[in-house]
Design a protein around this motif. Structure first.
Motif, mmCIF file in Angstrom:
data_model
loop_
_atom_site.group_PDB
_atom_site.id
_atom_site.type_symbol
_atom_site.label_atom_id
_atom_site.label_comp_id
_atom_site.label_asym_id
_atom_site.label_seq_id
_atom_site.Cartn_x
_atom_site.Cartn_y
_atom_site.Cartn_z
ATOM 1 N N ALA A 5 2.110 21.205 -79.172
ATOM 2 C CA ALA A 5 3.320 20.463 -78.813
ATOM 3 C C ALA A 5 3.144 19.779 -77.466
ATOM 4 O O ALA A 5 2.462 20.295 -76.577
ATOM 5 N N SER A 6 3.759 18.623 -77.338
ATOM 6 C CA SER A 6 3.703 17.891 -76.077
ATOM 7 C C SER A 6 4.907 16.974 -75.970
ATOM 8 O O SER A 6 5.668 16.825 -76.931
ATOM 9 N N GLY A 7 5.060 16.366 -74.801
ATOM 10 C CA GLY A 7 6.103 15.371 -74.625
ATOM 11 C C GLY A 7 7.270 15.791 -73.761
ATOM 12 O O GLY A 7 8.161 14.987 -73.490
ATOM 13 N N GLY A 8 7.284 17.044 -73.338
ATOM 14 C CA GLY A 8 8.378 17.482 -72.490
ATOM 15 C C GLY A 8 8.303 16.853 -71.112
ATOM 16 O O GLY A 8 7.338 16.186 -70.755
ATOM 17 N N GLY A 9 9.352 17.076 -70.344
ATOM 18 C CA GLY A 9 9.373 16.540 -68.996
ATOM 19 C C GLY A 9 10.706 16.743 -68.324
ATOM 20 O O GLY A 9 11.588 17.421 -68.862
ATOM 21 N N LEU A 10 10.840 16.148 -67.156
ATOM 22 C CA LEU A 10 12.077 16.209 -66.384
ATOM 23 C C LEU A 10 12.769 14.854 -66.490
ATOM 24 O O LEU A 10 12.187 13.823 -66.128
ATOM 25 N N GLN A 38 14.230 27.648 -76.357
ATOM 26 C CA GLN A 38 14.686 28.852 -75.667
ATOM 27 C C GLN A 38 14.939 28.509 -74.212
ATOM 28 O O GLN A 38 14.027 28.092 -73.486
ATOM 29 N N ALA A 39 16.176 28.694 -73.812
ATOM 30 C CA ALA A 39 16.574 28.477 -72.426
ATOM 31 C C ALA A 39 16.442 29.789 -71.656
ATOM 32 O O ALA A 39 16.473 30.867 -72.257
ATOM 33 N N PRO A 40 16.303 29.725 -70.352
ATOM 34 C CA PRO A 40 16.160 30.952 -69.556
ATOM 35 C C PRO A 40 17.324 31.896 -69.782
ATOM 36 O O PRO A 40 18.489 31.489 -69.718
ATOM 37 N N GLY A 41 17.006 33.132 -70.073
ATOM 38 C CA GLY A 41 18.027 34.146 -70.264
ATOM 39 C C GLY A 41 18.744 34.094 -71.586
ATOM 40 O O GLY A 41 19.695 34.846 -71.810
ATOM 41 N N LYS A 42 18.305 33.202 -72.466
ATOM 42 C CA LYS A 42 18.964 33.069 -73.762
ATOM 43 C C LYS A 42 17.969 33.330 -74.885
ATOM 44 O O LYS A 42 16.757 33.266 -74.699
ATOM 45 N N GLU A 43 18.516 33.584 -76.048
ATOM 46 C CA GLU A 43 17.665 33.792 -77.203
ATOM 47 C C GLU A 43 17.163 32.442 -77.738
ATOM 48 O O GLU A 43 17.774 31.397 -77.526
ATOM 49 N N ARG A 44 16.062 32.509 -78.424
ATOM 50 C CA ARG A 44 15.533 31.327 -79.087
ATOM 51 C C ARG A 44 16.539 30.831 -80.130
ATOM 52 O O ARG A 44 17.143 31.640 -80.835
ATOM 53 N N GLU A 45 16.701 29.526 -80.195
ATOM 54 C CA GLU A 45 17.650 28.986 -81.161
ATOM 55 C C GLU A 45 17.031 27.841 -81.951
ATOM 56 O O GLU A 45 16.141 27.126 -81.479
ATOM 57 N N PHE A 46 17.532 27.682 -83.132
ATOM 58 C CA PHE A 46 17.104 26.618 -84.029
ATOM 59 C C PHE A 46 17.578 25.273 -83.506
ATOM 60 O O PHE A 46 18.692 25.151 -83.000
ATOM 61 N N VAL A 47 16.698 24.270 -83.652
ATOM 62 C CA VAL A 47 17.063 22.912 -83.266
ATOM 63 C C VAL A 47 17.042 22.001 -84.493
ATOM 64 O O VAL A 47 18.021 21.326 -84.795
ATOM 65 N N ASP A 86 20.569 20.977 -72.819
ATOM 66 C CA ASP A 86 19.377 20.876 -73.662
ATOM 67 C C ASP A 86 18.137 21.407 -72.948
ATOM 68 O O ASP A 86 17.059 21.489 -73.558
ATOM 69 N N THR A 87 18.281 21.748 -71.686
ATOM 70 C CA THR A 87 17.149 22.278 -70.925
ATOM 71 C C THR A 87 16.641 23.571 -71.547
ATOM 72 O O THR A 87 17.407 24.516 -71.754
ATOM 73 N N ALA A 88 15.364 23.589 -71.872
ATOM 74 C CA ALA A 88 14.755 24.744 -72.531
ATOM 75 C C ALA A 88 13.274 24.484 -72.725
ATOM 76 O O ALA A 88 12.799 23.354 -72.530
ATOM 77 N N VAL A 89 12.583 25.515 -73.135
ATOM 78 C CA VAL A 89 11.236 25.336 -73.655
ATOM 79 C C VAL A 89 11.369 25.094 -75.152
ATOM 80 O O VAL A 89 12.033 25.863 -75.858
ATOM 81 N N TYR A 90 10.758 24.019 -75.601
ATOM 82 C CA TYR A 90 10.844 23.646 -77.011
ATOM 83 C C TYR A 90 9.549 24.015 -77.720
ATOM 84 O O TYR A 90 8.447 23.727 -77.236
ATOM 85 N N TYR A 91 9.716 24.644 -78.863
ATOM 86 C CA TYR A 91 8.587 25.105 -79.647
ATOM 87 C C TYR A 91 8.607 24.458 -81.021
ATOM 88 O O TYR A 91 9.675 24.368 -81.647
ATOM 89 N N CYS A 92 7.452 24.046 -81.488
ATOM 90 C CA CYS A 92 7.359 23.657 -82.887
ATOM 91 C C CYS A 92 6.800 24.832 -83.664
ATOM 92 O O CYS A 92 6.072 25.666 -83.122
ATOM 93 N N ALA A 93 7.179 24.893 -84.909
ATOM 94 C CA ALA A 93 6.789 26.008 -85.754
ATOM 95 C C ALA A 93 6.496 25.502 -87.157
ATOM 96 O O ALA A 93 7.026 24.475 -87.585
ATOM 97 N N ALA A 94 5.648 26.240 -87.844
ATOM 98 C CA ALA A 94 5.293 25.901 -89.222
ATOM 99 C C ALA A 94 5.474 27.129 -90.084
ATOM 100 O O ALA A 94 5.091 28.240 -89.694
ATOM 101 N N GLY A 115 4.740 25.573 -76.845
ATOM 102 C CA GLY A 115 5.980 25.238 -76.144
ATOM 103 C C GLY A 115 5.782 24.127 -75.132
ATOM 104 O O GLY A 115 4.726 24.005 -74.511
ATOM 105 N N THR A 116 6.821 23.338 -74.971
ATOM 106 C CA THR A 116 6.812 22.276 -73.973
ATOM 107 C C THR A 116 8.172 22.282 -73.273
ATOM 108 O O THR A 116 9.211 22.387 -73.920
ATOM 109 N N GLN A 117 8.144 22.200 -71.955
ATOM 110 C CA GLN A 117 9.370 22.329 -71.165
ATOM 111 C C GLN A 117 10.132 21.010 -71.125
ATOM 112 O O GLN A 117 9.566 19.955 -70.823
#
Length: 122
Positions: A5-10, A38-47, A86-94, A115-117
């Motif tokens: 995964a890539s493409g994250g940023g500020l 997954q945001a800090p202190g939160k559970e992973r969630e579906f996007v 929307d701030t979080a680490v984003y993960y792709c999954a298969a 993951g990408t931040q």
């Protein structure tokens, strides 16, 4: 299956980003692909997930678009009108055994990218 995964940023609120997830070892056309965060202190969630047609979490519906490029064996997540929440680490999954009723559950996916931040400032 390996996922990169890539493409994250500020970015600032209202901006756009496009995340990419390159898959190797299995065609994305034969695999259910998903995005989670997954945001800090939160559970992973579906996007979003792509099984025939894309499906989205209510929190991103209308703002995010998931697509596939079969020639590049890549899935994308176009994120528009970004919000600070929307701030979080984003993960792709298969997932090789994901069905419609489980596509929003992370446990249904076999393979995960690194993951990408994504950070959205207000």
């Amino acid at each position: 299956v390996q996922l990169q995964a890539s493409g994250g940023g500020l970015v600032q609120a209202g901006d756009s980003l496009r995340l990419s997830c390159v898959a190797s070892g299995r065609s994305v056309s034969r695999t259910v692909m998903g995005w989670f965060r997954q945001a800090p202190g939160k559970e992973r969630e579906f996007v979003a997930a792509f099984r025939g047609n894309p499906s989205y979490a209510d929190s991103v519906k209308g703002r995010f678009t998931m697509s596939r490029d079969l020639a590049k064996n890549t899935v994308y997540l176009q994120m528009n009108s970004l919000k600070p929440e929307d701030t979080a680490v984003y993960y792709c999954a298969a997932g090789t055994g994901v069905i419609t009723s489980t596509m929003r559950e992370g446990a249904a996916y076999n393979y995960w990218g690194q993951g990408t931040q994504v950070t959205v400032s207000s």
